[in-house]
Design a protein around this motif. Structure first.
Motif, PDB file in Angstrom:
ATOM      1  N   TYR A 182      52.516  29.876  36.507  1.00  0.00           N
ATOM      2  CA  TYR A 182      51.334  29.646  35.468  1.00  0.00           C
ATOM      3  C   TYR A 182      51.425  30.725  34.114  1.00  0.00           C
ATOM      4  N   PRO A 183      52.467  30.636  33.487  1.00  0.00           N
ATOM      5  CA  PRO A 183      52.698  31.898  32.416  1.00  0.00           C
ATOM      6  C   PRO A 183      51.587  32.140  31.301  1.00  0.00           C
ATOM      7  N   GLU A 184      50.939  30.866  31.302  1.00  0.00           N
ATOM      8  CA  GLU A 184      49.784  30.755  30.364  1.00  0.00           C
ATOM      9  C   GLU A 184      48.429  31.335  30.848  1.00  0.00           C
ATOM     10  N   MET A 185      48.483  31.718  32.051  1.00  0.00           N
ATOM     11  CA  MET A 185      47.115  32.033  32.741  1.00  0.00           C
ATOM     12  C   MET A 185      47.048  33.638  32.408  1.00  0.00           C
ATOM     13  N   LYS A 186      45.940  33.900  31.993  1.00  0.00           N
ATOM     14  CA  LYS A 186      45.886  35.482  31.957  1.00  0.00           C
ATOM     15  C   LYS A 186      44.649  35.809  32.760  1.00  0.00           C
ATOM     16  N   LEU A 187      45.025  36.096  34.071  1.00  0.00           N
ATOM     17  CA  LEU A 187      43.962  36.586  34.839  1.00  0.00           C
ATOM     18  C   LEU A 187      43.269  37.973  34.768  1.00  0.00           C
ATOM     19  N   PRO A 188      42.095  37.933  34.876  1.00  0.00           N
ATOM     20  CA  PRO A 188      41.531  39.510  34.576  1.00  0.00           C
ATOM     21  C   PRO A 188      41.820  40.554  35.770  1.00  0.00           C
ATOM     22  N   GLN A 189      41.541  41.653  35.636  1.00  0.00           N
ATOM     23  CA  GLN A 189      41.761  42.663  36.655  1.00  0.00           C
ATOM     24  C   GLN A 189      40.773  42.426  37.836  1.00  0.00           C
ATOM     25  N   LEU A 190      39.892  41.826  37.555  1.00  0.00           N
ATOM     26  CA  LEU A 190      38.792  41.476  38.794  1.00  0.00           C
ATOM     27  C   LEU A 190      39.351  40.927  39.753  1.00  0.00           C
ATOM     28  N   VAL A 191      40.467  39.787  39.318  1.00  0.00           N
ATOM     29  CA  VAL A 191      40.959  39.025  40.354  1.00  0.00           C
ATOM     30  C   VAL A 191      42.370  39.500  40.749  1.00  0.00           C
ATOM     31  N   LEU A 192      43.111  40.310  39.887  1.00  0.00           N
ATOM     32  CA  LEU A 192      44.541  40.683  40.302  1.00  0.00           C
ATOM     33  C   LEU A 192      44.255  41.998  41.155  1.00  0.00           C
ATOM     34  N   ASP A 193      43.123  42.865  40.871  1.00  0.00           N
ATOM     35  CA  ASP A 193      43.202  44.230  41.473  1.00  0.00           C
ATOM     36  C   ASP A 193      41.692  44.356  41.691  1.00  0.00           C
ATOM     37  N   SER A 194      40.960  43.548  42.612  1.00  0.00           N
ATOM     38  CA  SER A 194      39.659  43.827  42.570  1.00  0.00           C
ATOM     39  C   SER A 194      39.097  45.208  43.037  1.00  0.00           C
ATOM     40  N   VAL A 195      39.825  45.912  43.541  1.00  0.00           N
ATOM     41  CA  VAL A 195      39.506  47.355  44.149  1.00  0.00           C
ATOM     42  C   VAL A 195      39.316  48.162  43.060  1.00  0.00           C
ATOM     43  N   GLU A 196      40.545  48.053  42.219  1.00  0.00           N
ATOM     44  CA  GLU A 196      40.670  48.973  40.777  1.00  0.00           C
ATOM     45  C   GLU A 196      39.350  48.400  39.965  1.00  0.00           C
ATOM     46  N   TYR A 197      39.225  47.117  39.800  1.00  0.00           N
ATOM     47  CA  TYR A 197      38.168  46.862  38.936  1.00  0.00           C
ATOM     48  C   TYR A 197      36.770  47.277  39.429  1.00  0.00           C
ATOM     49  N   THR A 198      36.632  47.162  40.605  1.00  0.00           N
ATOM     50  CA  THR A 198      35.080  47.716  41.342  1.00  0.00           C
ATOM     51  C   THR A 198      34.916  49.367  41.071  1.00  0.00           C
ATOM     52  N   LYS A 199      36.246  49.710  41.338  1.00  0.00           N
ATOM     53  CA  LYS A 199      36.366  51.364  41.133  1.00  0.00           C
ATOM     54  C   LYS A 199      35.657  51.772  39.913  1.00  0.00           C
ATOM     55  N   ASN A 200      36.169  51.134  38.896  1.00  0.00           N
ATOM     56  CA  ASN A 200      35.968  51.598  37.487  1.00  0.00           C
ATOM     57  C   ASN A 200      34.695  51.120  36.795  1.00  0.00           C
TER      58      ASN A 200
ATOM     59  N   VAL B  91      43.620  52.515  49.999  1.00  0.00           N
ATOM     60  CA  VAL B  91      42.647  52.534  48.809  1.00  0.00           C
ATOM     61  C   VAL B  91      40.996  52.319  49.176  1.00  0.00           C
ATOM     62  N   ILE B  92      41.034  51.106  50.009  1.00  0.00           N
ATOM     63  CA  ILE B  92      39.732  50.933  50.389  1.00  0.00           C
ATOM     64  C   ILE B  92      39.000  51.975  51.494  1.00  0.00           C
ATOM     65  N   GLU B  93      40.020  52.796  52.543  1.00  0.00           N
ATOM     66  CA  GLU B  93      39.562  53.712  53.004  1.00  0.00           C
ATOM     67  C   GLU B  93      38.999  54.839  52.299  1.00  0.00           C
ATOM     68  N   ASN B  94      39.870  55.261  51.412  1.00  0.00           N
ATOM     69  CA  ASN B  94      39.518  56.069  50.531  1.00  0.00           C
ATOM     70  C   ASN B  94      38.727  55.849  49.160  1.00  0.00           C
ATOM     71  N   PHE B  95      38.094  54.679  49.194  1.00  0.00           N
ATOM     72  CA  PHE B  95      37.359  54.303  48.000  1.00  0.00           C
ATOM     73  C   PHE B  95      36.153  55.505  47.783  1.00  0.00           C
ATOM     74  N   GLU B  96      36.015  55.853  46.549  1.00  0.00           N
ATOM     75  CA  GLU B  96      35.131  56.915  46.385  1.00  0.00           C
ATOM     76  C   GLU B  96      33.631  56.154  45.935  1.00  0.00           C
ATOM     77  N   VAL B  97      32.791  56.231  46.966  1.00  0.00           N
ATOM     78  CA  VAL B  97      31.443  55.680  47.228  1.00  0.00           C
ATOM     79  C   VAL B  97      30.358  56.602  46.326  1.00  0.00           C
ATOM     80  N   ARG B  98      29.656  55.970  45.636  1.00  0.00           N
ATOM     81  CA  ARG B  98      28.482  56.627  44.756  1.00  0.00           C
ATOM     82  C   ARG B  98      27.079  56.518  45.734  1.00  0.00           C
ATOM     83  N   ASP B  99      26.451  57.456  45.593  1.00  0.00           N
ATOM     84  CA  ASP B  99      24.973  57.185  46.154  1.00  0.00           C
ATOM     85  C   ASP B  99      24.025  56.296  45.696  1.00  0.00           C
ATOM     86  N   ASP B 100      24.456  56.137  44.147  1.00  0.00           N
ATOM     87  CA  ASP B 100      23.751  54.888  43.519  1.00  0.00           C
ATOM     88  C   ASP B 100      24.191  53.471  43.454  1.00  0.00           C
TER      89      ASP B 100
END
Ligand code: A3P
Length: 311
Positions: free
Chosen positions: A96-114, A30-39
C-alpha cells in the motif's frame, strides 16, 4: 522461550509463560529499558476488559474534563505501548505505497517514549514484562488496572479477533485457545492476579468493569480521589454522560472506526462490527456451552477465590 503453532495463526512465542506475537522479540529490550517517569499515568489491563473506557475516564479526570482536548484521537493522546508488537504494518505496507502511517502505528514504543509529560500510556503487558523501572518500583507512576469477569472477557476477545485479526474459527474453538493460553497476553488469570496482589500499593488503583457498569459515578469519584482531584456533582454527571456506552460508540475519538477501516483494507478482513460492541455484563450466558462454562468456573475458583477476588 518456546515457539508454537496455534490453530489460529503461526508466529507466537511464550515469554515467561506469557503468549505473545513473535515480533515481541524485536521490542523486548526497548520495553525492558523504557524510561518510566514518575508523572506518567499507566492504564494496564488484559485485552477486552474495558481498557478504552477506563483510558477515556482517566484521561478526562487527569485533564480536568478537557472535553475539547478529548476530541483528539485516544490512540494519539493515550498511546498503546506495544501496539507495534501486535500489528506488524511494516510487512504489509509495501503493498500500500499510498498509505502514510504515523509513528504511533509503525513504532509505538518510540512514539510513546517521546511524548511530553505527563504521558498517558496504555499497555496489556503482564506485570512481569513491564519496564524494569516500573517493576522494581524505582519509578512510581500512577497505575490504573481494570479487570473484567473472565467469561465476558473471552467473549469480547472472540469478537475482537474476528473484527481486527481475521479470526475465522467458532466461539468454542476460540475459548479453547483462551483457556489453553494461546492468545496474546494469556494467561488471563495470572495477568489479573499480578495486579490484584498490588492493589494496596499507593500508586495502584484496581478497578472492575462490572463496577463501572453498575455505578459509573462511584468509580469516577474513586478515580478522582486517586488523582487528588475534587469534582462537583455536575462535573461527575457530565463525565458520566461523556462515558456512556452510546456516546462512546458514536465518538470517533475513541471508537477506533478509522483504525478498523484501515485494518480491514490492509488485512482483507470482511467482517462487520464495531470496537465498542455491546458493553454488557454476563453476555457469556448467550455464548458459552456448559462444558466451557465449567472449565472457566473451575479455573476461576482455583485461581481467584483463594485471593478473595470475585466477579
Ligand atoms: P464488548 O465486546 O463486550 O462489547 P477494551 O477497550 O479493553 O478492548 O474493551 C472493550 C470492551 O469494553 C467491549 O466489550 C466494549 O463494548 C466495552 N466498552 C467500551 N466502552 C464502553 C462503555 N462506555 N460502556 C460499556 N462498555 C464499554
Amino acid at each position: 522461550r518456546e515457539n508454537f503453532t496455534s490453530e489460529f495463526r503461526k508466529g507466537y512465542i511464550t515469554v515467561t509463560n506469557v503468549c505473545l506475537p513473535s515480533r515481541y522479540d524485536e521490542f523486548a529490550e526497548v520495553i525492558e529499558n523504557f524510561e518510566v517517569r514518575d508523572d506518567d499515568v499507566w492504564v494496564c489491563s488484559f485485552p477486552k476488559t474495558g481498557t478504552t473506557w477506563t483510558q477515556e475516564m482517566i484521561w478526562c479526570i487527569a485533564n480536568d474534563l478537557d472535553f475539547e482536548g478529548a476530541k483528539v484521537r485516544l490512540a494519539e493522546r493515550f498511546p498503546f505501548l506495544e501496539y507495534s508488537v501486535l500489528f506488524d504494518y511494516t510487512t504489509i505496507l509495501p503493498r500500500y505505497p499510498e498509505m502514510k502511517l504515523p509513528q504511533l502505528v509503525l513504532d509505538s514504543v518510540e512514539y510513546t517514549k517521546n511524548r511530553a509529560s505527563p504521558r498517558f500510556i496504555k499497555t496489556h503487558l503482564p506485570f512481569t514484562l513491564l519496564p524494569r523501572q516500573l517493576r522494581t518500583g524505582e519509578k512510581k507512576p500512577k497505575i490504573v488496572y481494570v479487570a473484567r469477569n473472565p467469561k465476558d472477557t473471552c467473549v469480547s476477545y472472540y469478537y475482537h479477533c474476528r473484527l481486527m485479526e481475521g479470526y475465522r474459527g467458532d466461539f468454542n474453538n476460540f475459548s479453547r485457545l483462551f483457556l489453553g493460553e494461546k492468545r496474546s497476553f494469556a494467561p488471563y488469570w495470572d495477568h489479573v492476579l499480578d495486579f490484584w496482589n498490588r492493589r494496596t500499593d499507593s500508586n495502584v488503583l484496581f478497578l472492575k468493569y462490572e463496577d463501572m457498569k453498575a455505578n459509573l459515578s462511584t468509580v469516577i469519584e474513586k478515580s478522582s480521589a486517586f488523582f487528588s482531584k475534587i469534582m462537583s456533582s455536575d462535573e461527575t454527571k457530565a463525565l458520566t454522560q461523556h462515558l456512556s456506552f452510546a456516546n462512546m460508540k458514536s465518538n470517533p475519538a475513541v471508537n477506533y472506526e478509522d483504525h478498523i477501516k484501515m485494518n480491514r483494507q490492509m488485512k482483507s478482513i470482511n467482517v462487520d462490527g464495531e470496537f465498542i460492541r455491546s458493553g454488557k455484563v454476563d453476555q457469556w450466558r448467550e455464548e458459552m456451552s456448559e462444558s466451557v462454562i465449567e472449565r472457566f468456573d473451575n479455573l476461576t475458583k482455583d485461581k481467584f477465590s483463594s485471593q478473595n477476588l470475585f466477579f
